[in-house]
Motif scaffolding. Structure first.
Motif, PDB file in Angstrom:
ATOM      1  N   ASP A  31       0.842  -1.195   0.000  1.00 39.67           N
ATOM      2  CA  ASP A  31       0.000   0.000   0.000  1.00 39.67           C
ATOM      3  C   ASP A  31       0.883   1.252   0.000  1.00 39.67           C
ATOM      4  O   ASP A  31       1.672   1.471   0.925  1.00 39.67           O
ATOM      5  N   PRO A  32       0.788   2.115  -1.036  1.00 45.82           N
ATOM      6  CA  PRO A  32       1.634   3.322  -1.058  1.00 45.82           C
ATOM      7  C   PRO A  32       1.337   4.269   0.101  1.00 45.82           C
ATOM      8  O   PRO A  32       2.233   4.984   0.557  1.00 45.82           O
ATOM      9  N   GLU A  33       0.091   4.303   0.582  1.00 42.27           N
ATOM     10  CA  GLU A  33      -0.218   5.164   1.714  1.00 42.27           C
ATOM     11  C   GLU A  33       0.527   4.698   2.958  1.00 42.27           C
ATOM     12  O   GLU A  33       1.000   5.519   3.759  1.00 42.27           O
ATOM     13  N   LEU A  34       0.690   3.380   3.117  1.00 41.58           N
ATOM     14  CA  LEU A  34       1.457   2.847   4.247  1.00 41.58           C
ATOM     15  C   LEU A  34       2.896   3.314   4.174  1.00 41.58           C
ATOM     16  O   LEU A  34       3.476   3.753   5.192  1.00 41.58           O
ATOM     17  N   LEU A  55      -1.941  -0.136  10.848  1.00 37.32           N
ATOM     18  CA  LEU A  55      -1.523  -1.528  10.722  1.00 37.32           C
ATOM     19  C   LEU A  55      -2.237  -2.455  11.694  1.00 37.32           C
ATOM     20  O   LEU A  55      -2.291  -3.671  11.473  1.00 37.32           O
ATOM     21  N   GLY A  56      -2.759  -1.908  12.781  1.00 33.88           N
ATOM     22  CA  GLY A  56      -3.321  -2.782  13.795  1.00 33.88           C
ATOM     23  C   GLY A  56      -2.218  -3.576  14.483  1.00 33.88           C
ATOM     24  O   GLY A  56      -1.032  -3.263  14.397  1.00 33.88           O
ATOM     25  N   ASP A  74       9.203  -4.741   3.787  1.00 33.69           N
ATOM     26  CA  ASP A  74      10.658  -4.814   3.867  1.00 33.69           C
ATOM     27  C   ASP A  74      11.258  -3.460   3.487  1.00 33.69           C
ATOM     28  O   ASP A  74      10.694  -2.703   2.696  1.00 33.69           O
ATOM     29  N   HIS A  75      12.416  -3.153   4.059  1.00 33.38           N
ATOM     30  CA  HIS A  75      13.047  -1.852   3.805  1.00 33.38           C
ATOM     31  C   HIS A  75      13.411  -1.653   2.343  1.00 33.38           C
ATOM     32  O   HIS A  75      13.455  -0.519   1.845  1.00 33.38           O
ATOM     33  N   SER A  76      13.666  -2.741   1.604  1.00 31.18           N
ATOM     34  CA  SER A  76      14.033  -2.608   0.188  1.00 31.18           C
ATOM     35  C   SER A  76      12.877  -2.091  -0.657  1.00 31.18           C
ATOM     36  O   SER A  76      13.093  -1.558  -1.756  1.00 31.18           O
ATOM     37  N   THR A  77      11.651  -2.205  -0.161  1.00 26.42           N
ATOM     38  CA  THR A  77      10.494  -1.713  -0.898  1.00 26.42           C
ATOM     39  C   THR A  77      10.581  -0.208  -1.113  1.00 26.42           C
ATOM     40  O   THR A  77      10.169   0.308  -2.159  1.00 26.42           O
ATOM     41  N   PHE A  78      11.119   0.503  -0.142  1.00 23.14           N
ATOM     42  CA  PHE A  78      11.225   1.957  -0.271  1.00 23.14           C
ATOM     43  C   PHE A  78      12.181   2.334  -1.398  1.00 23.14           C
ATOM     44  O   PHE A  78      11.900   3.250  -2.174  1.00 23.14           O
TER      45      PHE A  78
END
Length: 450
Positions: A57-60, A95-96, A103-107
């Protein structure tokens, strides 16, 4: 009496609410009111494929980045760990208790791809700024501008002499970005002077010793703020050169006018913005009062009369020397058309008793006058007024923002490389500072007693 030993006991159901466990005065609770990412999916939709696995989710990711820059968490790897463990962070990210942290690589994947392609971080900054305007925190009458050096992620030990240029086999994302900004007036074209050293890791970063200590590679973060509540109305990265900061100032003022219809009456700054060209641009083209000290090197130190000792007559367009003789101009322009020369008569100078204090080594005295001298005179008059002295005090708010940026948000050194990396970090930092300002100035509404 000693209490019983705590023994972990598994239960089937928990009655637990994250919202209850986040304190009412928590920073993120105050900030959450002003974070509106409802249009995020619509803007990013063209950059996602219609098939394949569902993405993060880009908002996350945006909410996690806001946490990182608001709370001074510089590492994305550590940010993911903190969001996983911290209940307030989980609440802010929606997130609840069982939501999975990406994962950090997603950024990195998204930052170098779709985030930059759609200029998402710039849009995020402008969304928060628009909220500041709606809340009445931006007066739009008085602006202030300044720049501050931020160390680049480049080592002094691995640099190469600037005269040699980059090694032929050097190629990376930062090098590609450097090649694209060689003709940009805010980077490569800011000056024709070659830097003493170049960093192969981040060649767009400039070698500078401006702060008096050991030289290092750096970028400049430029802020344009509204002086009412020190809201950042624009931000721009440049190379660490004063000429580039002036270019950034013009860009930010024009962009603020075009996108938010903010037309300031005055602009406060330091002497670095006091060149004749800049003052002329403010006065003649933008109609902005320059509350800026004039950059002037006309004062002589050899005991002879300086330009300030000559009186200019606006009606006659002539100068009068200390002896009362007239200096006229034939319209001759020098210094690439930026300066007009006024000359005294050789006959007057030969018979003058003050010649030894005026022009002892030349037949007649010459007085240069900038074509922007009217704007320079206006800036001098304003600076001596009460309004000008007040503006110079208000200008300190920009320096306070830079101190907050480096000491509280820990952005004294960049983590990303290249002009785009600096731009991303500066936009996120400015967004975080505006959000913190909103949270500070607008209290959380208290529930009415029943």
């Amino acid at each position: 009496m000693i209490g019983p030993r705590q023994v972990e006991q598994g239960v089937l159901f928990y009655n637990f609410s994250l919202d209850v466990h986040v304190p009412p005065d928590h920073l993120l609770r105050a900030i959450d009111r002003f974070v509106d990412l409802s249009d995020l999916r619509q803007e990013l939709a063209p950059f996602y494929s219609a098939t394949g696995r569902p993405s993060v989710d880009p908002e996350l990711m945006m909410r996690m980045l806001i946490i990182g820059y608001c709370c001074g968490i510089r590492s994305e790897r550590r940010l993911c760990e903190e969001v996983h463990l911290n209940l307030a962070y989980r609440w802010f990210c929606r997130l609840g208790l069982e939501g999975r942290v990406p994962d950090h690589s997603t950024f990195s994947k998204n930052r170098h791809g779709r985030f930059r392609e759609c200029d998402l971080l710039r849009r995020l900054f402008e969304t928060v700024l628009q909220r500041c305007i709606e809340e009445g925190l931006v007066g739009g009458e008085g602006f202030a501008i300044d720049g501050s050096l931020i160390k680049a992620d480049a080592s002094r030990q691995t640099c190469v002499p600037g005269a040699e240029g980059l090694p032929a086999d050097t190629m990376s994302r930062a090098v590609e970005e450097y090649l694209t900004v060689l003709d940009d007036a805010a980077f490569g074209a800011a000056t024709s002077v070659k830097p003493k050293f170049i960093s192969p890791a981040d060649p767009a970063a400039r070698w500078t010793g401006a702060q008096g200590g050991p030289a290092y590679f750096a970028y400049t973060v430029n802020y344009l703020i509204d002086t009412d509540h020190a809201i950042i109305v624009d931000v721009e990265p440049t190379t660490a050169i004063r000429q580039a900061e002036v270019t950034a100032a013009k860009r930010m003022i024009e962009r603020t006018m075009a996108r938010f219809e903010l037309y300031p009456e005055s602009l406060a700054g330091d002497t670095g913005y006091g060149s004749g060209e800049m003052l002329g641009w403010l006065v003649y083209e933008q109609g902005i009062e320059p509350h800026i000290p004039v950059f002037d090197k006309s004062t002589r130190t050899d005991g002879t009369f300086s330009r300030g000792d000559f009186v200019y007559d606006h009606e006659g367009d002539v100068y009068f020397c200390p002896a009362g003789k007239m200096l006229t101009s034939k319209g001759t322009l020098v210094n690439d058309g930026a300066t007009l020369l006024y000359l005294a008569s050789k006959y007057d100078c030969d018979e003058c008793a003050l010649k030894s204090r005026c022009c002892p080594n030349t037949p007649a005295r010459k007085v240069p006058r900038s074509i922007y001298e009217g704007a320079r005179d206006m800036a001098r008059d304003i600076l001596q007024s009460k309004e000008g002295r007040t503006s110079q005090r208000l200008r300190k708010k920009v320096e306070m923002l830079f101190a907050h940026l480096k000491r509280i948000l820990h952005l004294d050194r960049l983590r990303l490389r290249g002009p785009n990396g600096a731009r991303d970090e500066f936009h996120l930092a400015a967004t975080a500072q505006n959000l913190r300002k909103l949270a500070k100035l607008i209290p959380i509404p208290q529930p009415k007693p029943v």
